[in-house]
Scaffold this motif. Sequence first.
Motif, PDB file in Angstrom:
ATOM      1  N   SER A  25     -73.388 -29.867   0.911  1.00  0.00           N
ATOM      2  CA  SER A  25     -73.747 -30.860   1.931  1.00  0.00           C
ATOM      3  C   SER A  25     -73.445 -30.319   3.323  1.00  0.00           C
ATOM      4  O   SER A  25     -74.255 -30.469   4.253  1.00  0.00           O
ATOM      5  N   VAL A  59     -71.598 -45.057  -3.104  1.00  0.00           N
ATOM      6  CA  VAL A  59     -72.044 -45.238  -1.721  1.00  0.00           C
ATOM      7  C   VAL A  59     -72.232 -46.724  -1.427  1.00  0.00           C
ATOM      8  O   VAL A  59     -73.263 -47.311  -1.758  1.00  0.00           O
ATOM      9  N   ASN A  62     -75.688 -48.665   0.311  1.00  0.00           N
ATOM     10  CA  ASN A  62     -76.801 -47.706   0.234  1.00  0.00           C
ATOM     11  C   ASN A  62     -78.137 -48.443   0.149  1.00  0.00           C
ATOM     12  O   ASN A  62     -78.211 -49.606  -0.274  1.00  0.00           O
ATOM     13  N   ILE A 106     -76.312 -39.980   2.188  1.00  0.00           N
ATOM     14  CA  ILE A 106     -77.159 -39.916   1.001  1.00  0.00           C
ATOM     15  C   ILE A 106     -78.631 -40.062   1.377  1.00  0.00           C
ATOM     16  O   ILE A 106     -79.511 -39.421   0.784  1.00  0.00           O
ATOM     17  N   GLU A 110     -81.494 -37.172   0.542  1.00  0.00           N
ATOM     18  CA  GLU A 110     -82.695 -37.501  -0.228  1.00  0.00           C
ATOM     19  C   GLU A 110     -83.967 -37.193   0.568  1.00  0.00           C
ATOM     20  O   GLU A 110     -84.986 -36.789  -0.009  1.00  0.00           O
TER      21      GLU A 110
END
Length: 542
Positions: A25, A59, A62, A106, A110
Amino acid sequence: MAKAREAWDRIADVIVVGSGGAALSAALLAADGGADVLVLEKADQIGGTTAVSGGVVWVPCNAHMAGIGVADSREDALAYIRALSKGSEPDASLLEVFVDSAPEMIAHLEKATPLRMVPTRGFSDYYSPYDVPGAKPEGRSLEPVPFPVGAELPGWRDRLAGRITMPTLGAYTTLEEDLSGHPPDPAEIARRQSLDIRPRGAALIGALMKGLLERGVDTWTGAPARELVIRDGAVIGVRCERGSEPLRIGARRGVVLACGGFEWDRDLVRAHIGYDLYPVSPPNNVGDGLRLAMQAGAQLANMGSYWGTGAMIDPTLLRDGVPYPQFDAARGAPGTLIVNRYGHRFVNEAVPYNDFPRTFGTFDPLRVAFANPSPAWQIFDHRLKESMPILSMQPGAPAPAWVPQAPGIRELATRIGIDPDALEDSVRRFNEHAARGEDPDFRRHEIGLQRAVAPRPVDAPPFYALPIYPGTLGTNGGPRIDADARVTRPGGGVVPGLYAAGNSAANAFGWAYPSGGGTLANAMTFGYRAGRHAAAQPDREL
């Protein structure tokens, strides 16, 4: 007077040490910020602990939650985490940073990579039965869609770590498939195997690695970082090895430490945890990041904490010819109980796995010793044995010779070296209450991991016993970090040019493990912030 230039074998803008979820990440965000990034991985395969994990990422708030009709809020998420951390967090402000940044993290990954996450349906926050404020019935725990490693990463498939031999974890199934009770048919499993379509942690790492390759990020395996290069208190590079060649790599903007905890270094574990742990993580996690941070004068925090689990050892499951710890099996299932070496129950067997092994660290001042020294013993009956696989022991097959068994509880106690009177009394008391679906001693009928399950008596002979140990997914103490994952110094300020994330940093939640995926969410969120911040720094003259 001008400073002498260092002699470098290579120079990058940002060096990332490690290749798990936090590291990749960080590398992705640094690359997306325009940095020239180099990833250094000590092992011959990438992925670290993440690749062999369940791959779930917790998360709050989210974007996927709305699609399954679950509402969440910043206030609920913070109330839930704070109720669990109870002030143990190294920096209370980082809880807010996490809750605000995790959904952004996130969503970015994605959008920017092939990673696709979905809510694991029916997977509630771990402490839902505990009347903890802010818990949600599902939606916060996301898992990756299986990733076609064979098609998308053909040159890397042998260098991408996959699920190691963990019978309690599926190698080709998703968590939701396992929990549903309706696993894929054998033809689908065979298809995934033949095409090398990997679920869970390997899917997450595969998708992030694909994103790095699309950005031209250089990743070296077999390249352990040995020492930081420090000038005037600032970290400006790394001394590493590649093959047998020592190399000096300069970092114009920063170095990110994301190379795991110290759970496989027994000396460090005994010094900071106080008793032996049995790691279920890859054996490369020996404190490299911790030592590098200490070299730079980092402030440490959370050093007595770890991500816990029960652990068992099956002598037929080997790595490099040696048995190694497995996740515990059947703990808390109906028809089981756990006793210490004195024959006494000491814990609700169904508590969340992070909490269970901490009971081994309880000190008894009357004995002047730990009250529950390792190992404890999981006692179970034939009905349970025939209901589910337990390590390599299968229903319908004779119990292997290495599993202690006996026709009665007293005989079993003698076999495992426990006082027969004590074990018989413990089982008798447990059975009396379990026959009514109750457990007044440890409240198993009221609380447990995600839900309470009423106990049933251990009364169907023959009876079996398995040793159970305090295990760990990884330690979570290390350098204290700020909101951008910069490593801090004792007394204030930061170590210029040095960042840390994942198990190489102090856990933002303190001792808490909010739910499935809490480890990865913490790691990836602060890896994300580290990479973004490092990329935005001005180049330094090296």
